[in-house]
Design a protein around this motif. Structure first.
Motif, short mmCIF file in Angstrom:
data_model
loop_
_atom_site.label_atom_id
_atom_site.label_comp_id
_atom_site.label_asym_id
_atom_site.label_seq_id
_atom_site.Cartn_x
_atom_site.Cartn_y
_atom_site.Cartn_z
N THR A 156 94.19 38.61 35.94
CA THR A 156 94.92 39.22 35.94
C THR A 156 95.40 38.57 34.36
O THR A 156 96.70 37.00 35.10
CB THR A 156 97.20 39.93 36.72
OG1 THR A 156 96.18 40.13 37.60
CG2 THR A 156 97.52 40.40 35.88
N LEU A 157 95.90 38.43 33.39
CA LEU A 157 96.53 37.43 32.41
C LEU A 157 97.98 38.33 32.14
O LEU A 157 98.12 39.01 31.42
CB LEU A 157 95.91 37.82 31.25
CG LEU A 157 95.23 36.06 31.73
CD1 LEU A 157 93.58 36.22 30.24
CD2 LEU A 157 95.01 34.95 32.36
N LEU A 158 98.88 37.43 31.90
CA LEU A 158 100.23 37.99 30.97
C LEU A 158 99.75 37.67 29.57
O LEU A 158 99.85 36.37 28.91
CB LEU A 158 101.08 37.19 31.63
CG LEU A 158 102.58 38.10 30.36
CD1 LEU A 158 102.97 38.82 31.63
CD2 LEU A 158 103.45 37.30 31.43
N GLY A 159 99.67 38.27 28.56
CA GLY A 159 99.53 37.87 27.66
C GLY A 159 98.97 39.46 26.40
O GLY A 159 99.13 40.34 26.93
N GLU A 160 99.18 39.09 24.91
CA GLU A 160 99.32 39.95 24.17
C GLU A 160 98.44 39.52 23.75
O GLU A 160 97.43 38.75 23.02
CB GLU A 160 100.51 39.55 23.62
CG GLU A 160 100.93 40.79 22.63
CD GLU A 160 102.03 41.40 22.16
OE1 GLU A 160 102.97 40.50 22.31
OE2 GLU A 160 102.55 41.79 21.08
N VAL A 161 97.32 40.99 22.96
CA VAL A 161 96.09 41.21 22.19
C VAL A 161 96.17 41.23 21.35
O VAL A 161 97.28 42.36 20.65
CB VAL A 161 95.36 41.84 22.91
CG1 VAL A 161 93.54 42.21 21.95
CG2 VAL A 161 94.49 41.72 24.41
N VAL A 162 95.42 40.25 19.98
CA VAL A 162 96.73 40.78 18.74
C VAL A 162 94.77 40.79 17.41
O VAL A 162 94.74 41.16 16.77
CB VAL A 162 96.94 39.19 17.84
CG1 VAL A 162 98.25 39.30 18.45
CG2 VAL A 162 95.96 37.58 18.72
N HIS A 163 94.10 40.25 18.70
CA HIS A 163 92.31 40.98 17.56
C HIS A 163 91.13 41.13 18.67
O HIS A 163 91.07 40.84 19.64
CB HIS A 163 92.44 39.83 16.82
CG HIS A 163 91.36 40.40 16.07
ND1 HIS A 163 90.92 40.82 15.06
CD2 HIS A 163 90.01 39.51 15.52
CE1 HIS A 163 90.12 41.03 13.87
NE2 HIS A 163 89.94 40.04 15.01
N VAL A 164 90.38 41.47 18.04
CA VAL A 164 89.31 41.66 18.48
C VAL A 164 87.83 41.75 17.61
O VAL A 164 88.06 41.95 16.77
CB VAL A 164 89.32 43.02 19.47
CG1 VAL A 164 87.84 43.05 19.83
CG2 VAL A 164 90.22 43.78 20.68
N ASP A 165 87.20 40.98 17.91
CA ASP A 165 85.63 40.60 17.15
C ASP A 165 84.86 41.54 17.69
O ASP A 165 83.83 40.13 19.14
CB ASP A 165 85.55 39.14 16.86
CG ASP A 165 84.40 38.61 16.11
OD1 ASP A 165 83.69 39.84 15.55
OD2 ASP A 165 84.37 37.60 15.80
N PRO A 166 84.09 42.14 17.74
CA PRO A 166 83.28 43.33 18.11
C PRO A 166 81.99 42.17 18.17
O PRO A 166 80.83 42.28 19.21
CB PRO A 166 83.12 44.35 18.14
CG PRO A 166 84.45 44.66 16.73
CD PRO A 166 84.86 43.26 16.49
N SER A 167 81.84 41.60 16.71
CA SER A 167 80.32 40.90 16.96
C SER A 167 79.96 40.04 17.46
O SER A 167 79.25 39.79 18.64
CB SER A 167 80.03 40.61 15.31
OG SER A 167 80.89 39.71 15.05
N ARG A 168 80.99 38.84 18.41
CA ARG A 168 81.42 38.71 18.71
C ARG A 168 81.77 38.52 20.49
O ARG A 168 81.60 37.35 21.02
CB ARG A 168 82.04 37.14 18.37
CG ARG A 168 81.45 36.34 17.11
CD ARG A 168 82.85 35.21 16.69
NE ARG A 168 83.29 34.28 17.68
CZ ARG A 168 84.52 34.06 18.01
NH1 ARG A 168 85.20 34.37 17.41
NH2 ARG A 168 84.76 33.39 18.78
N ARG A 169 82.01 39.62 20.52
CA ARG A 169 82.72 39.93 21.95
C ARG A 169 83.38 39.33 22.16
O ARG A 169 83.39 39.18 23.75
CB ARG A 169 81.54 39.80 23.24
CG ARG A 169 79.69 41.54 22.31
CD ARG A 169 79.57 42.13 23.76
NE ARG A 169 78.18 43.09 22.93
CZ ARG A 169 77.81 43.02 23.66
NH1 ARG A 169 77.68 43.20 24.94
NH2 ARG A 169 76.84 44.42 23.98
N VAL A 170 84.50 39.50 21.94
CA VAL A 170 85.59 38.00 22.39
C VAL A 170 87.22 39.28 21.81
O VAL A 170 87.29 39.92 20.96
CB VAL A 170 85.27 36.79 21.82
CG1 VAL A 170 84.21 36.54 22.51
CG2 VAL A 170 85.83 36.51 20.36
#
Lengths: 436, 436
Positions: A77-91
């Motif tokens: 479990t990670l407490l954190g806020e996603v701000v971006h997804v890079d599908p080409s690098r899958r990160v």
């Protein structure tokens, strides 16, 4: 996908009903799982209005996410806020800059309030999505009575005793009924200068009837039941302004100190992260198997996704729908790991709609069964206790409801936040309307 | 006083144990009563540490003041902050400028944290006096574990897993024991990158032993019991600095992200309002009948008053003492209304001291009876449930304790405040350390 399930990393963003159900149904699949949420707790949103109206304590409807998965060592479990997804690098990237790689990504990021282009209304008419929203709204409602007790000007006093709920869906109906009971029953004898039973509670709905997702006779019943609780139901009149002084609806201005927004939600920003196609409310237009177009390794579920039911209607933004989708994609992920990569279309099964009206009545529409009144309330109550997580919270909520039901007393009439030393400094610094 | 009791107006400032007990004992006296408090709730402070450590919900230990007196029409509750008293005109002034006249004034305004001239320590080492203090401390403690889980630098991680409690009185002992259980038992399996059982909990006391108000053998027992819970007890070393990086004690610096201040309190500002004689901690040096010198119509009780017990010792700042004083002055007010104006000296009867060590042990000193261990815990628990107000809260707290006692699970592991939209804006505006 050719990797073994041990190496496969599923990242679930959002620990709402959809996200949790996905993780539950991945049990034994052998994948590593990371769940990321901005908050440390899963929230039972269907009962959030009861925290806002002093019926339940915050801890009765929220659970620390990592505690739910303490016995699943493969779940981080990670407490954190996603701000971006890079599908080409899958990160994906978190707000602190750290990056997390995924093999499969599940976007279950939920919804936020939507003001139809009038975000400036938010301060005056807050919505109800988080525990903080609920305790803040509780504070506003109770402070309105306190300020009215001290107010000498009759007009301002009346404005303080006027509560407007915008939006006649289940949340609006539930808030209006409960605020009416709070004012007209719970607080009846607590004040000396004001008469809380004279408080006005207005429920304003732009459409022609309350609870538009229900059959018309149940809508009519809900309206009648709310009126008998002392709620003024206004139909067919749109709200055209919300500010610190009150609302304008149907061209009329009404002075009101407390507004509650229950008129609409929009999806979170997941579509923006991906630059994915979305509807006007920001929901990603997913494929039939709930994957994001062009990205079979990314799923979007719950309020994040625009999904059609078999009858062509939109799948509603309710907990059972999100859970069905979570179960479905967990099955898809497991099938893929077992070497069956073919698409599995999701088919929504609508179980029904429920809404309560105050502490004794409810309406239920299961399709094959329509119910209204006291029996419906008991079914609603038992169903919700059943869906709460853990014996402890079930006992606690059952006790709270039994108490309110038999005595009319609410145990959480607390005004918190905004009065401590630190909060006062924040108040001076920000002067937001929150901190009266 | 020659007026009739119907016209006589008693104003009680502060709805703590002393203020409430005064009002309860004025029942039937025929006076008008106004109770003024900055908050809308009475707080059961002896259990506040359990909110800070996620054992109890806020609503389990707080009651709306006006609700307690709903059945006493002669009692008016005012939410407000007293800023001045003018004894010559017999009026007090609230923060909004309004004035309230009194015939008899009761100052029961309690205490706040004292940092012995180092108020700048407060941000780093907050104390525990209000519900907001408790939820903020709970947030800090739980956030320390969350941040440690995400931290990659071993030194910073160790600092995040180091908790320092300053002050070895009952609150310090209770906080240290409960944080140790939280880390070493409750959260044991919740994290993947850190091992919460490796968290360090230090209790630092400048004096030679813990619980100085207890007999020496009970102090020694408490120390041993805390050590077996994994608390590092440091005696005879004074803290000389508290900041965001940690503490300095006995000349050594220790890196710690979470500090808790339990080392001392000072009285509220009541003495300043009146320009009354006070001791160094701000307590008014009252007469033997608990009146303020020169003002027989003004009483000061509880933590606001400096009172000697018959044996010459100082009356301790505990709930039973405040309640005895409240009962005493209510008797004095009634006697005066009955035409018996002679002074009635207060004689304190010490009932005993209690302190818990974790969830299973306690020490009790009734004078005639000294107890330690599990039986003492049960007596402590039953006594505290008895002193809670209302059947609802007794049931609820009993259920919570039973649950923690048998399962080790805490239900209120919630991080709230500081993450909502509004709070984030406030965060950007103020950048206080509170809002991580």
């Amino acid at each position: 996908m050719n990797e073994t399930s041990q190496n496969h990393h599923v990242v679930v963003v959002g620990a709402g009903f959809g996200g949790l159900e996905t993780i539950r149904n991945l049990k034994g699949a052998g994948t590593r799982i990371t769940v990321i949420d901005r908050r440390n707790h899963h929230l039972f949103q269907p009962l959030l209005y009861q925290v806002a109206t002093a019926s339940l304590a915050t801890s009765e409807i929220a659970w620390p996410i990592r505690h739910l998965f303490a016995n699943r060592p493969e779940v981080t479990t990670l407490l954190g806020e996603v701000v971006h997804v890079d599908p080409s690098r899958r990160v994906l990237r978190l707000e602190n800059g750290s990056e997390i790689a995924y093999d499969t990504l599940v976007l279950a990021t939920g919804a936020r309030h939507a003001y139809f282009g009038h975000d400036e209304w938010e301060d005056a008419a807050p919505g109800l999505k988080s525990l903080e929203d609920a305790t803040r709204l509780r504070r506003r409602i109770l402070m309105a009575f306190e300020r009215a007790e001290r107010e000498t000007d009759p007009q301002r006093r009346q404005a303080l005793l006027t509560f407007v709920i915008v939006g006649g869906g289940p949340t609006g109906v539930e808030m209006a009924g409960t605020i009416a009971e709070l004012a007209h029953v719970t607080l009846k004898r607590d004040y000396r200068n004001i008469d809380p039973t004279k408080a006005r509670i207005l429920l304003i709905e732009a459409g022609p009837r309350l609870l538009p997702a229900f059959p018309e006779d149940l809508s009519a019943y809900a309206e009648k039941a709310l009126r008998s609780l002392g709620v003024e139901v206004v139909l067919g009149e749109a709200v055209s302004a919300c500010d610190a002084d009150g609302v304008i609806y149907g061209g009329k201005r009404l002075a009101a100190a407390t507004l509650v927004w229950a008129a609409g939600v929009a999806a979170s920003r997941a579509a923006e992260w991906l630059d994915a196609p979305a509807d006007r409310a920001g929901r990603i237009l997913v494929e039939q198997d709930l994957t994001v177009p062009g990205h079979p390794e990314i799923f979007a579920i719950g309020d994040t996704a625009f999904v059609k039911a078999p009858d062509g209607s939109l799948v509603p933004g309710i907990a059972p729908a999100a859970k069905q989708q979570g179960r479905h994609i967990a099955g898809t992920i497991k099938a893929r790991l077992a070497g069956k990569p073919e698409a599995r279309p999701f088919r929504y099964k609508h179980a029904g709609n429920l809404a309560t009206i105050g502490k004794k009545l409810a309406v239920i529409d299961f399709g094959w069964l329509k119910l209204r009144g006291a029996l419906a309330w008991w079914i609603w109550g038992i169903a919700h206790i059943f869906f709460l997580i853990g014996v402890r919270n079930r006992l606690s909520v059952a006790l709270s409801w039994l108490w309110i039901h038999t005595t009319g007393q609410r145990s959480a009439l607390l005004i918190t936040q905004g009065r401590s030393h630190q909060e006062s400094r924040a108040e001076r610094a920000t002067r937001t309307d929150e901190r009266m």
